[in-house]
Design a protein around this motif. Structure first.
Motif, PDB file in Angstrom:
ATOM      1  N   UNK A  67       0.867  -1.189   0.000  1.00  0.00           N
ATOM      2  CA  UNK A  67       0.000   0.000   0.000  1.00  0.00           C
ATOM      3  C   UNK A  67       0.897   1.231   0.000  1.00  0.00           C
ATOM      4  N   UNK A  68       0.989   1.921  -1.136  1.00  0.00           N
ATOM      5  CA  UNK A  68       1.842   3.107  -1.243  1.00  0.00           C
ATOM      6  C   UNK A  68       1.147   4.330  -0.658  1.00  0.00           C
ATOM      7  N   UNK A  69       1.805   4.953   0.318  1.00  0.00           N
ATOM      8  CA  UNK A  69       1.324   6.191   0.938  1.00  0.00           C
ATOM      9  C   UNK A  69       2.458   7.206   0.896  1.00  0.00           C
ATOM     10  N   UNK A  70       2.707   7.747  -0.290  1.00  0.00           N
ATOM     11  CA  UNK A  70       3.837   8.654  -0.476  1.00  0.00           C
ATOM     12  C   UNK A  70       3.595  10.001   0.185  1.00  0.00           C
ATOM     13  N   UNK A  71       4.701  10.618   0.632  1.00  0.00           N
ATOM     14  CA  UNK A  71       4.617  11.967   1.170  1.00  0.00           C
ATOM     15  C   UNK A  71       5.493  12.166   2.384  1.00  0.00           C
ATOM     16  N   UNK A  72       6.137  13.351   2.446  1.00  0.00           N
ATOM     17  CA  UNK A  72       6.919  13.780   3.607  1.00  0.00           C
ATOM     18  C   UNK A  72       8.021  12.793   3.962  1.00  0.00           C
ATOM     19  N   UNK A  73       8.706  12.273   2.932  1.00  0.00           N
ATOM     20  CA  UNK A  73       9.817  11.338   3.128  1.00  0.00           C
ATOM     21  C   UNK A  73       9.434  10.136   3.984  1.00  0.00           C
ATOM     22  N   UNK A  74       8.225   9.659   3.781  1.00  0.00           N
ATOM     23  CA  UNK A  74       7.754   8.476   4.493  1.00  0.00           C
ATOM     24  C   UNK A  74       6.968   8.754   5.746  1.00  0.00           C
ATOM     25  N   UNK A  75       6.873  10.022   6.155  1.00  0.00           N
ATOM     26  CA  UNK A  75       6.180  10.356   7.398  1.00  0.00           C
ATOM     27  C   UNK A  75       4.678  10.095   7.312  1.00  0.00           C
ATOM     28  N   UNK A  76       4.091  10.269   6.141  1.00  0.00           N
ATOM     29  CA  UNK A  76       2.655  10.006   5.971  1.00  0.00           C
ATOM     30  C   UNK A  76       2.362   8.545   6.290  1.00  0.00           C
ATOM     31  N   UNK A  77       3.164   7.659   5.735  1.00  0.00           N
ATOM     32  CA  UNK A  77       2.992   6.226   5.988  1.00  0.00           C
ATOM     33  C   UNK A  77       3.267   5.884   7.445  1.00  0.00           C
ATOM     34  N   UNK A  78       4.323   6.465   8.002  1.00  0.00           N
ATOM     35  CA  UNK A  78       4.698   6.170   9.384  1.00  0.00           C
ATOM     36  C   UNK A  78       3.597   6.572  10.357  1.00  0.00           C
ATOM     37  N   UNK A  79       3.009   7.735  10.142  1.00  0.00           N
ATOM     38  CA  UNK A  79       1.935   8.192  11.027  1.00  0.00           C
ATOM     39  C   UNK A  79       0.726   7.275  10.947  1.00  0.00           C
ATOM     40  N   UNK A  80       0.463   6.730   9.772  1.00  0.00           N
ATOM     41  CA  UNK A  80      -0.661   5.819   9.608  1.00  0.00           C
ATOM     42  C   UNK A  80      -0.392   4.485  10.309  1.00  0.00           C
ATOM     43  N   UNK A  81       0.789   3.931  10.094  1.00  0.00           N
ATOM     44  CA  UNK A  81       1.125   2.636  10.693  1.00  0.00           C
ATOM     45  C   UNK A  81       1.245   2.734  12.213  1.00  0.00           C
ATOM     46  N   UNK A  96      15.652   4.741   5.644  1.00  0.00           N
ATOM     47  CA  UNK A  96      16.649   5.511   6.376  1.00  0.00           C
ATOM     48  C   UNK A  96      16.199   6.948   6.616  1.00  0.00           C
ATOM     49  N   UNK A  97      15.603   7.567   5.607  1.00  0.00           N
ATOM     50  CA  UNK A  97      15.170   8.956   5.783  1.00  0.00           C
ATOM     51  C   UNK A  97      14.025   9.048   6.787  1.00  0.00           C
ATOM     52  N   UNK A  98      13.096   8.110   6.721  1.00  0.00           N
ATOM     53  CA  UNK A  98      11.935   8.139   7.621  1.00  0.00           C
ATOM     54  C   UNK A  98      12.329   7.899   9.065  1.00  0.00           C
ATOM     55  N   UNK A  99      13.248   6.975   9.283  1.00  0.00           N
ATOM     56  CA  UNK A  99      13.564   6.544  10.645  1.00  0.00           C
ATOM     57  C   UNK A  99      14.789   7.222  11.247  1.00  0.00           C
ATOM     58  N   UNK A 100      15.719   7.689  10.422  1.00  0.00           N
ATOM     59  CA  UNK A 100      16.985   8.200  10.964  1.00  0.00           C
ATOM     60  C   UNK A 100      17.256   9.665  10.682  1.00  0.00           C
ATOM     61  N   UNK A 101      16.334  10.331   9.995  1.00  0.00           N
ATOM     62  CA  UNK A 101      16.596  11.733   9.657  1.00  0.00           C
ATOM     63  C   UNK A 101      15.452  12.653  10.078  1.00  0.00           C
ATOM     64  N   UNK A 109       7.009  16.473  13.066  1.00  0.00           N
ATOM     65  CA  UNK A 109       6.966  15.014  12.917  1.00  0.00           C
ATOM     66  C   UNK A 109       6.291  14.418  14.150  1.00  0.00           C
ATOM     67  N   UNK A 110       5.319  13.556  13.924  1.00  0.00           N
ATOM     68  CA  UNK A 110       4.462  13.082  15.008  1.00  0.00           C
ATOM     69  C   UNK A 110       4.734  11.634  15.415  1.00  0.00           C
ATOM     70  N   UNK A 111       5.914  11.139  15.118  1.00  0.00           N
ATOM     71  CA  UNK A 111       6.236   9.778  15.529  1.00  0.00           C
ATOM     72  C   UNK A 111       7.679   9.701  16.013  1.00  0.00           C
ATOM     73  N   UNK A 112       7.919   8.735  16.891  1.00  0.00           N
ATOM     74  CA  UNK A 112       9.262   8.444  17.386  1.00  0.00           C
ATOM     75  C   UNK A 112       9.671   7.097  16.782  1.00  0.00           C
TER      76      UNK A 112
END
Length: 325
Positions: A67-81, A96-101, A109-112
């Motif tokens: 399920x592709x949820x593009x946007x904000x260097x992966x932050x859109x997907x991360x917030x959903x998951x 790497x960009x989503x988790x380490x940058x 950014x609303x996730x750790x």
């Protein structure tokens, strides 16, 4: 010891629940599993995710759906998951960009990456290439750098988005070479390559899976590799970190994640499957044709890897004075 009827019934119920839970865990997955990808279809993260999903489907006999949820260097997907039920049926290919940058440098950014997710297993990494349009006047790395160092000459470079590894690589490259270049962010590498091939931007650091087919079709040219080691990437390609900028390397990576609180037995089952898949000769050979290199390890090693990568890119960000809005 005396047992009342109520005690016996309660014990039987608890035992039945325990057996039911074990049976459910042993049977995982019992329905389709969604793997969310935070980038557009056709990019390097998406491609490796689809290879993994295909193999997981074969192994478990249940569909693993991308399920592709593009946007904000992966932050859109991360917030959903992050908000999904921790039952193993909603997963994510973390990058790497989503988790380490972006969790450390981008406001809002609303996730750790450590607290809000369960690391399952590393999947693959790949080097970026310094790439230009086919009719670019820059025939070599030195041509590009010498031109862009001259007063009044400004280039533009594309990236997969603010906070993406190729954004940071571009800023790092600017800082260490002293060139003048303007960042142009896109929603994923596959989107950036369209404008690069058309000559609307001057350069980009692109994954081999994106760049190499375009090069073979005569639509792009590669000037150098940002690999961490000469044995990775296209043979005969100059490696920036060896001959030009010691220590320079841009190698994104991906790993399978779940929401925080994912059951340990599900994590173990998935980690074992991922490691088995990524070490299989067939998958390794397939990844190498895409210029990707398998990674393996335990969930604990994945967590440690995220933290070390975060420290590395924090140093790059500080050195290059990178700011993200």
């Amino acid at each position: 010891m005396n047992f009342t009827r109520r005690t016996v019934l309660a014990t039987a119920a608890a035992t039945g629940l325990a057996f039911s839970t074990l049976a459910s865990a042993a049977g995982y997955p019992e329905k389709p599993v969604t793997i969310t990808v935070g980038f557009s279809a056709g990019g390097p993260t998406d491609i490796v995710a689809r290879i993994l999903a295909e193999r997981l489907t074969q192994k478990f006999g249940q569909s693993f759906i991308i399920d592709n949820k593009a946007g904000a260097s992966g932050a859109v997907a991360a917030n959903q998951v992050k908000k999904a039920a921790p039952d193993g049926y909603t997963l994510m290919i973390g990058s790497s960009s989503t988790l380490s940058i972006i969790p450390y440098v981008q406001k809002g950014v609303q996730f750790d990456p450590i607290k809000d997710f369960t690391p399952i297993g590393l999947v693959a990494s790949y080097p970026y290439y310094l790439t230009v349009p086919p009719d670019s006047k820059f025939k070599t790395y030195d041509d590009l750098v010498q031109f862009a160092r001259q007063k009044g000459n400004q280039l533009t470079y594309a990236s997969a988005g603010n906070g993406a590894i190729n954004h940071l690589a571009g800023e790092w490259f600017k800082s260490d070479t002293g060139i003048n270049a303007l960042h142009v962010p896109y929603k994923g590498d596959s989107a950036a390559v369209i404008d690069l091939a058309a000559g609307r931007v001057d350069l980009a650091f692109l994954a081999g899976v994106v760049a190499i087919p375009q090069v073979q079709a005569g639509k792009l040219r590669i000037l150098a590799s940002a690999s961490s080691a000469p044995e990775k990437g296209l043979k005969g390609t100059p490696v920036i970190g060896q001959a030009k900028l010691p220590g320079f390397a841009a190698e994104p990576w991906n790993g399978l994640m779940g929401p925080a609180g994912l059951p340990a037995d599900v994590v173990t089952k998935l980690n074992s499957a991922v490691n088995e898949i990524m070490t299989s000769p067939e998958v390794k050979a397939r990844l190498l044709t895409l210029d990707q290199y398998p990674l393996t390890g335990t969930p604990a090693q994945f967590k440690d890897f995220i933290q070390k990568q975060s420290a590395h890119w924090a140093g790059v960000i500080k050195k290059s004075n990178i700011t993200l809005d």
